[in-house]
Design a protein around this motif. Structure first.
Motif: not given
Length: 218
Positions: A215-218, A135-144, A108-121
């Motif tokens: 990320a709000s835009k990318l 997945r696009q997600a906030d990783g600063s606290n890991g993932l529950n 399971v790989t997460i990133d704050r940038y939607k663009t990077l997540v979509e490209q990875a998929r």
């Protein structure tokens, strides 16, 4: 994604392999996983010739892909076993998730940038990788969504991320940079033993700090 290796690919990979051998780091499953993941497909055309080098290369959203040697060292230190469930914080290009998916049961790989997540998929699909989820997600606290057997973080925490203990299985391993935002950080390997971490420092790196939110835009 064109998976047919070029002369540059073969020469670059051979040089990469020689560097790993020089460091005594040649686990056969790891080498096979790297060899079967066409690295240039994760980079823009201008960087194809140096894809297997040991320096960071720019990718979309102002981010960068770590050098191949560092990626190999980190994945080797994770000691991923078949069936392991892996969390990656910082998808980037998707290359390391693709490599780890060839070693693990699920990534399971997460990133704050939607663009990077979509490209990875898209890259996972092109490579026929079905056990890596981006997945696009906030990783600063890991993932529950754990527990995970392995967690790898490609951005720096300013202090020991103890909260990851609850997201890790017994005997599980976290590798993360720890240190100040400016300057160098220590790359720490943290093994869960009971309700604490055993720490082994495995290198010095210079990563960007982990950022909260999406990320709000990318």
């Amino acid at each position: 994604m064109n998976q047919t290796p070029t002369v540059e690919d073969r020469e670059g990979f051979a040089a990469f392999l020689l560097r790993l051998r020089g460091k005594g780091m040649v686990p056969k499953p790891l080498i096979a996983a790297f060899e079967s993941t066409p690295r240039r497909g994760f980079l823009s055309g201008q960087h194809h010739a140096i894809a297997w080098g040991d320096r960071m290369l720019p990718i979309e959203c102002g981010e960068a892909m770590e050098g191949a040697d560092l990626q190999a060292a980190v994945i080797a230190a994770l000691a991923i076993e078949p069936g392991n469930r892996v969390l990656e914080i910082g998808t980037g290009s998707g290359f390391t998730a693709s490599v780890m998916a060839r070693l693990a049961g699920r990534v399971v790989t997460i990133d704050r940038y939607k663009t990077l997540v979509e490209q990875a998929r898209q890259r996972f699909e092109a490579l026929g990788i079905t056990n890596a989820i981006a997945r696009q997600a906030d990783g600063s606290n890991g993932l529950n969504d754990g527990p995970f057997d392995r967690i790898v973080v490609w951005a720096a925490f300013d202090s020991l991320p103890r909260f990851l203990l609850d997201q890790l299985s017994s005997g599980g391993v976290v590798i993360a940079p720890i240190g100040p935002e400016e300057g160098e950080q220590v790359l720490a390997k943290l093994t869960k033993v009971g309700s604490r971490f055993e720490r082994e420092d495995i290198g010095v790196v210079r990563f960007q700090p982990i950022l909260p939110g999406l990320a709000s835009k990318l």
